[in-house]
Design a protein around this motif. Structure first.
Motif, PDB file in Angstrom:
ATOM      1  N   UNK A   1       1.015  -1.146  -0.015  1.00 59.64           N
ATOM      2  CA  UNK A   1      -0.112   0.085  -0.080  1.00 59.64           C
ATOM      3  C   UNK A   1       0.728   1.161  -0.003  1.00 59.64           C
ATOM      4  N   UNK A   2       2.134   1.185   0.301  1.00 60.23           N
ATOM      5  CA  UNK A   2       2.977   2.379   0.356  1.00 60.23           C
ATOM      6  C   UNK A   2       3.068   3.228   1.455  1.00 60.23           C
TER       7      UNK A   2
ATOM      8  N   UNK B   1       7.358  -5.109  -6.152  1.00 59.51           N
ATOM      9  CA  UNK B   1       6.324  -4.363  -6.220  1.00 59.51           C
ATOM     10  C   UNK B   1       4.940  -5.215  -6.478  1.00 59.51           C
ATOM     11  N   UNK B   2       4.013  -5.232  -5.526  1.00 66.41           N
ATOM     12  CA  UNK B   2       2.747  -5.753  -5.818  1.00 66.41           C
ATOM     13  C   UNK B   2       1.920  -4.751  -6.651  1.00 66.41           C
TER      14      UNK B   2
ATOM     15  N   UNK C   1      -2.142  -0.686  -4.225  1.00 66.84           N
ATOM     16  CA  UNK C   1      -1.854   0.862  -4.586  1.00 66.84           C
ATOM     17  C   UNK C   1      -0.495   1.653  -4.450  1.00 66.84           C
ATOM     18  N   UNK C   2       0.355   1.098  -3.762  1.00 73.68           N
ATOM     19  CA  UNK C   2       1.578   1.923  -3.400  1.00 73.68           C
ATOM     20  C   UNK C   2       2.454   2.281  -4.349  1.00 73.68           C
TER      21      UNK C   2
ATOM     22  N   UNK D   1       0.428   5.091  -6.768  1.00 74.65           N
ATOM     23  CA  UNK D   1       0.369   6.270  -5.633  1.00 74.65           C
ATOM     24  C   UNK D   1       1.870   7.046  -5.686  1.00 74.65           C
ATOM     25  N   UNK D   2       2.862   6.348  -5.662  1.00 76.56           N
ATOM     26  CA  UNK D   2       4.178   7.109  -5.580  1.00 76.56           C
ATOM     27  C   UNK D   2       4.325   7.735  -7.080  1.00 76.56           C
ATOM     28  N   UNK D   3       3.988   6.907  -8.207  1.00 76.09           N
ATOM     29  CA  UNK D   3       4.131   7.401  -9.549  1.00 76.09           C
ATOM     30  C   UNK D   3       3.416   8.576  -9.554  1.00 76.09           C
TER      31      UNK D   3
END
Length: 189
Positions: A129-130, A155-156, A160-161, A164-166
């Motif tokens: 999830x990040x 990376x799963x 959303x992790x 979301x970072x991108x």
């Protein structure tokens, strides 16, 4: 990294549709040769970025981050999850939920080791999830340091992790992307 994919298939286990146990590879037992390959790969992907430090969150991100820092020839800094008796009281701190631990913890980085002079590369073992990533990135921003990017071993993508970072403009480099753990099967992108 094809070698990493094969090792994940051979040595990891799916605990649920959301959780992959990689204890035999990076979370409990570490294969030094494989970890060094990961470090070289991250260093290659971020070559020419004038990185001054590699940063991660304890504890499972430390081996890959160490290998990357060694390859780049820069120090490794890791955010602590627990305050100790000898810990520096002057720290950057963020509260973050942990997906795998199922609890909220503080992550802390001493102000002595992170400043506006730094251009850091964040390396970690896995992103779901990040939340930890967002917390450490907030610490980096608060310190005034700049972020070269985020390198993650796994990376799963069904969580959303990474996305979301991108969306926040962070460069994310994944060595392996897993699109599903449904029915106990690991599916790579």
């Amino acid at each position: 990294m094809e070698k990493l994919k094969q090792r994940i298939l051979k040595e990891s286990s799916v605990l649920s549709n959301d959780v992959l146990r990689m204890d035999a590879l990076i979370n409990h037992q570490v294969d030094p040769e494989l970890i060094m390959e990961m470090g070289r790969e991250f260093a290659d992907r971020f070559e020419g970025q004038s990185i001054t430090k590699v940063i991660t969150v304890e504890s499972s991100g430390i081996p890959a981050a160490f290998a990357t820092a060694l390859t780049l020839g820069v120090p490794l800094v890791f955010a602590r999850r627990k305050k100790t008796l000898i810990a520096d009281p002057d720290v950057y701190c963020e509260r973050v939920p942990s997906f795998t631990k199922g609890m909220v913890t503080d992550i802390m980085v001493s102000k002595q080791f992170l400043s506006a002079k730094d251009h850091v590369l964040y390396i970690d073992d896995i992103i779901a999830n990040g939340d930890a990533a967002k917390g450490l990135i907030k610490i980096i921003e608060t310190s005034g340091a700049s972020l070269a990017g985020f390198g993650v071993v796994v990376e799963k993508t069904f969580q959303s992790g990474g996305k979301s970072l991108r969306e926040q403009g962070v460069r994310v480099e994944s060595l392996v992307q897993i699109s599903s753990l449904e029915n106990g099967e690991i599916t790579f992108e």
